[in-house]
Design a protein around this motif. Structure first.
Motif, PDB file in Angstrom:
ATOM      1  N   LYS A   1     -88.288 -82.736  75.405  1.00 35.41           N
ATOM      2  CA  LYS A   1     -87.169 -81.976  74.851  1.00 35.41           C
ATOM      3  C   LYS A   1     -85.907 -82.687  75.297  1.00 35.41           C
ATOM      4  CE  LYS A   1     -85.167 -77.403  74.803  1.00 35.41           C
ATOM      5  NZ  LYS A   1     -85.011 -76.179  75.579  1.00 35.41           N
ATOM      6  N   LYS A   2     -85.036 -82.963  74.342  1.00 39.03           N
ATOM      7  CA  LYS A   2     -83.881 -83.799  74.654  1.00 39.03           C
ATOM      8  C   LYS A   2     -82.588 -83.048  74.376  1.00 39.03           C
ATOM      9  CE  LYS A   2     -82.353 -88.363  73.202  1.00 39.03           C
ATOM     10  NZ  LYS A   2     -82.776 -89.536  72.405  1.00 39.03           N
ATOM     11  N   VAL A   3     -81.684 -83.092  75.337  1.00 45.58           N
ATOM     12  CA  VAL A   3     -80.345 -82.560  75.076  1.00 45.58           C
ATOM     13  C   VAL A   3     -79.310 -83.627  75.427  1.00 45.58           C
ATOM     14  CG1 VAL A   3     -80.862 -80.104  75.423  1.00 45.58           C
ATOM     15  CG2 VAL A   3     -80.107 -81.491  77.350  1.00 45.58           C
TER      16      VAL A   3
ATOM     17  N   PHE B   1     -87.747 -84.797  84.735  1.00 49.12           N
ATOM     18  CA  PHE B   1     -86.574 -85.026  83.900  1.00 49.12           C
ATOM     19  C   PHE B   1     -86.154 -86.484  83.957  1.00 49.12           C
ATOM     20  CE2 PHE B   1     -86.313 -80.508  84.691  1.00 49.12           C
ATOM     21  CZ  PHE B   1     -85.913 -80.009  83.458  1.00 49.12           C
ATOM     22  N   VAL B   2     -85.685 -86.959  82.832  1.00 48.15           N
ATOM     23  CA  VAL B   2     -85.077 -88.282  82.786  1.00 48.15           C
ATOM     24  C   VAL B   2     -83.608 -88.078  82.444  1.00 48.15           C
ATOM     25  CG1 VAL B   2     -84.974 -90.452  81.500  1.00 48.15           C
ATOM     26  CG2 VAL B   2     -87.174 -89.515  82.200  1.00 48.15           C
TER      27      VAL B   2
ATOM     28  N   VAL C   1     -71.210 -89.144  78.724  1.00 47.69           N
ATOM     29  CA  VAL C   1     -72.227 -88.666  77.797  1.00 47.69           C
ATOM     30  C   VAL C   1     -73.600 -89.049  78.346  1.00 47.69           C
ATOM     31  CG1 VAL C   1     -72.985 -88.596  75.399  1.00 47.69           C
ATOM     32  CG2 VAL C   1     -70.593 -89.070  75.921  1.00 47.69           C
ATOM     33  N   THR C   2     -74.457 -88.044  78.445  1.00 49.33           N
ATOM     34  CA  THR C   2     -75.749 -88.225  79.104  1.00 49.33           C
ATOM     35  C   THR C   2     -76.870 -87.659  78.247  1.00 49.33           C
ATOM     36  OG1 THR C   2     -74.594 -87.915  81.196  1.00 49.33           O
ATOM     37  CG2 THR C   2     -76.979 -87.756  81.267  1.00 49.33           C
ATOM     38  N   ASP C   3     -77.932 -88.420  78.125  1.00 48.15           N
ATOM     39  CA  ASP C   3     -79.159 -87.867  77.550  1.00 48.15           C
ATOM     40  C   ASP C   3     -79.958 -87.264  78.677  1.00 48.15           C
ATOM     41  OD1 ASP C   3     -78.809 -88.564  74.921  1.00 48.15           O
ATOM     42  OD2 ASP C   3     -79.949 -90.429  75.053  1.00 48.15           O
ATOM     43  N   ARG C   4     -80.403 -86.048  78.490  1.00 44.09           N
ATOM     44  CA  ARG C   4     -81.238 -85.387  79.485  1.00 44.09           C
ATOM     45  C   ARG C   4     -82.538 -85.033  78.786  1.00 44.09           C
ATOM     46  NH1 ARG C   4     -80.518 -82.313  84.347  1.00 44.09           N
ATOM     47  NH2 ARG C   4     -81.744 -80.479  83.936  1.00 44.09           N
ATOM     48  N   ILE C   5     -83.619 -85.627  79.255  1.00 46.72           N
ATOM     49  CA  ILE C   5     -84.893 -85.428  78.568  1.00 46.72           C
ATOM     50  C   ILE C   5     -85.887 -84.763  79.521  1.00 46.72           C
ATOM     51  CG2 ILE C   5     -86.671 -86.532  77.150  1.00 46.72           C
ATOM     52  CD1 ILE C   5     -84.734 -89.057  77.256  1.00 46.72           C
ATOM     53  N   ARG C   6     -86.461 -83.658  79.070  1.00 48.72           N
ATOM     54  CA  ARG C   6     -87.503 -83.001  79.872  1.00 48.72           C
ATOM     55  C   ARG C   6     -88.870 -83.434  79.359  1.00 48.72           C
ATOM     56  NH1 ARG C   6     -88.211 -76.778  79.101  1.00 48.72           N
ATOM     57  NH2 ARG C   6     -89.521 -77.564  77.422  1.00 48.72           N
TER      58      ARG C   6
ATOM     59  N   PRO D   1     -83.955 -94.717  78.141  1.00 50.00           N
ATOM     60  CA  PRO D   1     -84.241 -93.894  79.321  1.00 50.00           C
ATOM     61  C   PRO D   1     -85.360 -94.421  80.225  1.00 50.00           C
ATOM     62  CG  PRO D   1     -85.208 -92.905  77.379  1.00 50.00           C
ATOM     63  CD  PRO D   1     -84.519 -94.164  76.906  1.00 50.00           C
ATOM     64  N   LYS D   2     -86.128 -95.398  79.777  1.00 52.37           N
ATOM     65  CA  LYS D   2     -87.361 -95.746  80.494  1.00 52.37           C
ATOM     66  C   LYS D   2     -87.134 -96.689  81.670  1.00 52.37           C
ATOM     67  CE  LYS D   2     -90.357 -94.579  76.704  1.00 52.37           C
ATOM     68  NZ  LYS D   2     -90.723 -94.992  75.371  1.00 52.37           N
ATOM     69  N   PHE D   3     -86.421 -96.191  82.662  1.00 51.21           N
ATOM     70  CA  PHE D   3     -86.194 -96.963  83.878  1.00 51.21           C
ATOM     71  C   PHE D   3     -86.423 -96.053  85.080  1.00 51.21           C
ATOM     72  CE2 PHE D   3     -84.080 -99.387  80.675  1.00 51.21           C
ATOM     73  CZ  PHE D   3     -84.278-100.702  81.065  1.00 51.21           C
ATOM     74  N   PRO D   4     -87.035 -96.586  86.139  1.00 49.68           N
ATOM     75  CA  PRO D   4     -87.363 -95.740  87.298  1.00 49.68           C
ATOM     76  C   PRO D   4     -86.129 -95.039  87.862  1.00 49.68           C
ATOM     77  CG  PRO D   4     -88.007 -98.064  87.667  1.00 49.68           C
ATOM     78  CD  PRO D   4     -87.498 -97.974  86.278  1.00 49.68           C
ATOM     79  N   GLU D   5     -84.981 -95.737  87.853  1.00 53.27           N
ATOM     80  CA  GLU D   5     -83.794 -95.123  88.446  1.00 53.27           C
ATOM     81  C   GLU D   5     -83.254 -93.957  87.615  1.00 53.27           C
ATOM     82  OE1 GLU D   5     -83.956 -98.204  87.231  1.00 53.27           O
ATOM     83  OE2 GLU D   5     -82.078 -98.838  86.269  1.00 53.27           O
TER      84      GLU D   5
END
Ligand SMILES: [Zn+2]
Ligand SMILES: [Zn+2]
Lengths: 243, 118
Positions: free
Chosen positions: A162-164, A115-116, A137-142, A90-94
């Motif tokens: 928090k990850k969903v 959110f990422v 399929v998407t990781d959504r991290i708050r 997840p660690k990308f600016p976009e």
């Protein structure tokens, strides 16, 4: 010297296998036999490559391979399975949204939230009943950055995440395919929408708390996908409407 | 000619349909040379039921063995017993007399509604 031998072995790997090692991603459309060849090569990875840096991303094993194995079971030899895979993390600016200041109360002095969104898998499979299955399929991290002042006046900064897992599954049925509402609704965490018509479309979405155990990743994805097939139960999926 | 009646597919079920060369010693369904190659000549379904299934998804036979477990577990997640039983009766319908409601669906037809693997 040791690594040189392994590196030479990698250069003999399937180009997509290499792409997973060097770029942790790929995007491709292939037929089942080509997918099979790729997976047979991936299976040998650990016996050939020992270097940690050149390990395959974990989701190759926990998501890509089982999903491809399952979906190609439902495909004709000439069907196409397209996969866009991004396992860079997840660690990308976009992938990172804007930071928002949140209202706070003492002793919290400030809280920023962002959110990422990491859409790491998109997939499209032409199934043998003429329907087309699409999965996203998407990781959504708050993320929350919380700044607090303790009773002695000392400032402390804490991060909370928090990850969903968000699963979007769509199935476009073959022309004139019959759909039948299942006897029971899906569990509450799965939302289903059906558009009837000459080519019915069934869509199921779910947000699932990120599994502590990544090895169990494929089961929730396939469980959400199941809803799309409950509308055309086994043995009837092929049936066309008879006049 | 007798056809192999092994259930193929995962969500979209069909029958193998290749010429059969033997019968499964457990369930007696006719099986082709590929599907008779399991341990003790068992068909894939019986082999999986006896614990011979692979637990490694890289293995080409893994999905077939995982399938029955998956239908069972999603049946309970969905509280939809029909989901599992529709799979089970489809699978059993391949060789049980009178269970041919789905068998007669035309899996061996040449039209495009049948799923005979080639
Ligand atoms: Zn058998
Ligand atoms: Zn067969």
């Amino acid at each position: 010297m040791f690594w040189r031998k392994q590196r030479a072995a990698i250069e003999g790997f399937h180009p997509l296998h290499q792409s997973l090692i060097w770029h942790r991603s790929f995007s491709v459309s292939m037929r089942p036999a080509e997918w099979d060849a790729l997976i047979r090569g991936l299976a040998r990875h650990e016996s050939v490559v020992r270097r940690r840096r050149w390990r395959l991303p974990a989701r190759t094993r926990t998501a890509l391979v089982p999903l491809v194995r399952v979906l190609t079971e439902d495909m004709r030899p000439d069907g196409v399975l397209s996969v866009a895979l991004d396992l860079r993390g997840p660690k990308f600016p976009e992938k990172t949204g804007p930071r928002h200041e949140m209202p706070v109360q003492r002793p919290v002095t400030s809280m920023k939230q962002w959110f990422v969104v990491d859409p790491w898998l998109r997939l499209r499979a032409e199934l043998r009943d003429g329907s087309v299955l699409e999965l996203a399929v998407t990781d959504r991290i708050r993320y929350r950055r919380i700044r607090k002042r303790n009773p002695r006046g000392k400032i402390k900064v804490k991060y909370k995440t928090k990850k969903v897992l968000r699963v979007d599954a769509t199935r476009r049925l073959a022309k004139a395919a019959a759909v039948r509402r299942p006897a029971s609704p899906p569990p509450g965490w799965i939302v289903v929408r059906v558009k009837d018509g000459p080519r019915p479309v069934i869509r199921a979405t779910a947000k699932i708390p990120a599994a502590a155990d990544e090895r169990a990743l494929v089961e929730p994805i396939l469980t959400v996908s199941t809803e799309l097939f409950r509308w055309t139960p086994p043995g009837t999926g092929a049936q066309r409407r008879t006049a | 000619m007798t056809r192999c009646t092994v259930t193929t597919g995962f969500f979209v079920l069909g029958r193998c349909g290749r010429p059969s060369v033997a019968a499964c010693p457990q369930c007696a369904r006719p099986v082709c040379d590929e599907h008779a190659a399991g341990p003790n000549g068992l068909c894939p379904e019986c082999a999986a039921a006896q614990g011979y299934g692979s637990h490694d998804a890289h293995d080409p036979g893994w999905a077939g063995g995982y399938r029955r477990h998956f239908y069972q577990s999603t049946s309970s997640t969905y509280q939809d017993r029909a989901w599992y039983s529709s799979f089970d009766s489809y699978d059993r319908g391949s060789f049980e007399r009178g269970g041919d409601h789905s068998f007669a669906e035309g899996d061996f037809d040449d039209d495009d509604t049948g799923f005979v693997d080639s």
